[in-house]
Design a protein around this motif. Structure first.
Motif, mmCIF file in Angstrom:
data_model
loop_
_atom_site.group_PDB
_atom_site.id
_atom_site.type_symbol
_atom_site.label_atom_id
_atom_site.label_comp_id
_atom_site.label_asym_id
_atom_site.label_seq_id
_atom_site.Cartn_x
_atom_site.Cartn_y
_atom_site.Cartn_z
ATOM 1 N N ALA A 1 -15.380 8.652 -10.272
ATOM 2 C CA ALA A 1 -14.176 9.384 -10.690
ATOM 3 C C ALA A 1 -12.922 8.753 -10.107
ATOM 4 C CB ALA A 1 -14.284 10.849 -10.257
ATOM 5 N N GLY A 2 -13.022 8.284 -8.854
ATOM 6 C CA GLY A 2 -11.873 7.643 -8.207
ATOM 7 C C GLY A 2 -11.453 6.377 -8.912
ATOM 8 N N VAL A 3 -12.435 5.557 -9.310
ATOM 9 C CA VAL A 3 -12.135 4.307 -10.017
ATOM 10 C C VAL A 3 -11.552 4.601 -11.396
ATOM 11 C CG1 VAL A 3 -13.124 2.217 -11.020
ATOM 12 C CG2 VAL A 3 -13.894 3.001 -8.780
ATOM 13 N N LEU A 4 -12.172 5.533 -12.123
ATOM 14 C CA LEU A 4 -11.725 5.840 -13.492
ATOM 15 C C LEU A 4 -10.369 6.525 -13.512
ATOM 16 C CD1 LEU A 4 -15.086 7.059 -15.099
ATOM 17 C CD2 LEU A 4 -13.996 4.818 -15.303
ATOM 18 N N SER A 5 -10.015 7.226 -12.417
ATOM 19 C CA SER A 5 -8.731 7.932 -12.377
ATOM 20 C C SER A 5 -7.550 6.979 -12.475
ATOM 21 C CB SER A 5 -8.620 8.763 -11.096
ATOM 22 O OG SER A 5 -8.528 7.925 -9.955
ATOM 23 N N VAL A 6 -7.752 5.736 -12.043
ATOM 24 C CA VAL A 6 -6.685 4.731 -12.094
ATOM 25 C C VAL A 6 -6.259 4.497 -13.535
ATOM 26 C CG1 VAL A 6 -6.113 2.323 -11.657
ATOM 27 C CG2 VAL A 6 -7.417 3.622 -9.980
ATOM 28 N N PHE A 7 -7.227 4.466 -14.439
ATOM 29 C CA PHE A 7 -6.933 4.158 -15.836
ATOM 30 C C PHE A 7 -6.339 5.350 -16.589
ATOM 31 C CE2 PHE A 7 -10.289 1.282 -14.461
ATOM 32 C CZ PHE A 7 -9.740 0.055 -14.802
ATOM 33 N N ARG B 1 0.836 -1.205 0.000
ATOM 34 C CA ARG B 1 0.000 0.000 0.000
ATOM 35 C C ARG B 1 0.875 1.261 0.000
ATOM 36 N NH1 ARG B 1 -5.262 1.097 0.946
ATOM 37 N NH2 ARG B 1 -5.708 -1.078 1.457
ATOM 38 N N ALA B 2 1.991 1.206 0.726
ATOM 39 C CA ALA B 2 2.906 2.345 0.774
ATOM 40 C C ALA B 2 3.512 2.619 -0.601
ATOM 41 C CB ALA B 2 4.015 2.076 1.796
ATOM 42 N N VAL B 3 3.865 1.550 -1.307
ATOM 43 C CA VAL B 3 4.423 1.688 -2.662
ATOM 44 C C VAL B 3 3.344 2.212 -3.610
ATOM 45 C CG1 VAL B 3 5.384 0.435 -4.637
ATOM 46 C CG2 VAL B 3 6.140 -0.131 -2.309
ATOM 47 N N ARG B 4 2.142 1.636 -3.508
ATOM 48 C CA ARG B 4 1.047 2.021 -4.405
ATOM 49 C C ARG B 4 0.668 3.489 -4.234
ATOM 50 N NH1 ARG B 4 -5.074 -0.269 -3.976
ATOM 51 N NH2 ARG B 4 -5.006 1.196 -2.214
ATOM 52 N N TRP C 1 -0.777 0.125 -14.548
ATOM 53 C CA TRP C 1 -0.635 -1.331 -14.402
ATOM 54 C C TRP C 1 0.099 -1.703 -13.113
ATOM 55 C CZ3 TRP C 1 -4.246 -3.496 -16.741
ATOM 56 C CH2 TRP C 1 -4.664 -3.086 -18.000
ATOM 57 N N PRO C 2 1.189 -0.992 -12.752
ATOM 58 C CA PRO C 2 1.782 -1.257 -11.432
ATOM 59 C C PRO C 2 0.797 -0.972 -10.296
ATOM 60 C CG PRO C 2 3.351 -0.090 -12.800
ATOM 61 C CD PRO C 2 2.048 -0.091 -13.543
ATOM 62 N N PHE C 3 -0.013 0.077 -10.451
ATOM 63 C CA PHE C 3 -1.020 0.397 -9.428
ATOM 64 C C PHE C 3 -2.020 -0.749 -9.295
ATOM 65 C CE2 PHE C 3 -5.035 2.023 -7.916
ATOM 66 C CZ PHE C 3 -4.688 2.888 -6.890
ATOM 67 N N ILE C 4 -2.511 -1.237 -10.414
ATOM 68 C CA ILE C 4 -3.481 -2.342 -10.401
ATOM 69 C C ILE C 4 -2.840 -3.603 -9.821
ATOM 70 C CG2 ILE C 4 -4.836 -3.886 -11.881
ATOM 71 C CD1 ILE C 4 -5.287 -1.451 -13.742
ATOM 72 N N LEU C 5 -1.566 -3.853 -10.179
ATOM 73 C CA LEU C 5 -0.856 -5.024 -9.657
ATOM 74 C C LEU C 5 -0.770 -4.959 -8.138
ATOM 75 C CD1 LEU C 5 0.880 -7.586 -9.973
ATOM 76 C CD2 LEU C 5 2.867 -6.085 -10.275
ATOM 77 N N HIS C 6 -0.385 -3.817 -7.602
ATOM 78 C CA HIS C 6 -0.265 -3.671 -6.149
ATOM 79 C C HIS C 6 -1.640 -3.761 -5.471
ATOM 80 C CE1 HIS C 6 3.929 -2.992 -5.066
ATOM 81 N NE2 HIS C 6 4.074 -2.413 -6.242
#
Length: 321
Positions: free
Chosen positions: A202-208, A63-66, A214-219
């Motif tokens: 908006a929070g969910v879509l901001s990831v994309f 979580r700290a890395v993400r 992809w590193p964010f999704i992986l973590h």
């Protein structure tokens, strides 16, 4: 009702409710059952408990890395060590005052990494949205894997397949009607709800939209895999729960997740919720309670110990020599 009273009730009610559930859990068991539960807790294999705690720490590290993947687009890249200590402190604070950890987390980030409070807090809100989305995914997967068992449980309670389907259909219909009403409504509550739901989306879509999505999704998957793995390894501490499958444990995991969100760190309610979920699969209340208490004690102890250490270490490591 004044603001100070509201603030007091927000702090006092969850703690009081949790303590009441501890009392209820104690007095709803016989002396023999309490003795057996205590025996399970004392005799729990420290190796499996230790593995669960290590997995928990790794989830916080991930979580700290993400967190940096959300901060980097704004021009900030805090030290991973600082992020980890701040995350641990926030979980520690939440045990005492619900949701205080989020504010403390953003404040600490401002203090030690010069990230403006509103920007840091915004990333924390986005994290919470993603976590809610992941929990919903786990619930849907669990429902698909345990459909027969859940339907069987409902039938035992006097609700047959048609009844369950009818309840689901009514629930979906009610949801669509509620959404339609809220969209047209201009009431203060409806406006707040629309703003909240828009923020979630908006929070969910901001990831994309981020560069390192992809590193964010992986973590994100690593964090949630670790959460489930923490529960999985604890099953080996109680004889009766060793044979439980992953999908069965997911039901207990969901029950525990809702318990944690209801009281301060799940105090009192977590063992009750987990035991009730395991009871669906024929696990005795004694073994279910023992499983729940071992899981809750080990993870709470981890948060208390490492959270307290982080409170001391974080300012020492960031002193201006």
């Amino acid at each position: 009702m004044g603001p100070s009273l509201k603030k007091f009730l927000k702090i006092f009610v969850p703690i009081a409710f949790g303590l009441f559930l501890v009392w209820y859990s104690y007095y709803s068991t016989t002396p023999q059952e309490r003795e057996q539960i205590l025996f399970y807790i004392i005799e729990a294999d420290p190796v499996w408990v230790g593995i669960s705690i290590v997995i928990g720490i790794l989830s916080h590290l991930s979580r700290a890395v993400r967190w940096n993947y959300l901060l980097e687009p704004m021009g900030y890249r805090p030290k991973i060590s600082n992020n980890l200590f701040i995350v641990l402190i926030s979980y520690f604070a939440n045990l005492g005052i619900p949701r205080s950890g989020e504010v403390l987390r953003a404040t600490a980030l401002t203090t030690y990494e010069n990230v403006p409070f509103e920007k840091g807090f915004g990333t924390i809100v986005t994290e919470r949205v993603i976590d809610l989305f992941m929990l919903l995914m786990v619930i849907l997967i669990t429902l698909s894997l345990q459909t027969d068992v859940i339907l069987g449980f409902l039938e035992e309670k006097g609700i047959n397949f048609l009844g369950a389907f009818g309840i689901l259909a009514l629930g979906i219909l009610g949801l669509f009607i509620a959404i339609k009403i809220i969209r047209k409504s201009q009431s203060p509550f409806a406006l707040k709800l629309k703003t909240f739901l828009s923020g979630l989306l908006a929070g969910v879509l901001s990831v994309f939209k981020m560069k390192k999505k992809w590193p964010f999704i992986l973590h994100t998957f690593i964090i949630w895999f670790a959460y489930i793995a923490m529960v999985w390894v604890i099953k080996f501490t109680v004889d009766e729960t060793e044979s439980l499958t992953l999908s069965q444990l997911l039901v207990a995991f969901i029950g525990g997740a809702f318990a944690i969100s209801t009281t301060n760190g799940g105090i009192g309610l977590y063992p009750i919720a987990v035991s009730a979920a395991l009871g669906i699969y024929g696990i005795s209340s004694v073994s279910g309670d023992a499983f729940g208490w071992i899981m809750w004690i080990s993870q709470t102890l981890m948060v208390v110990v490492f959270g307290a250490i982080s409170f001391i270490v974080l300012p020492l490591l960031n002193r201006n020599w």
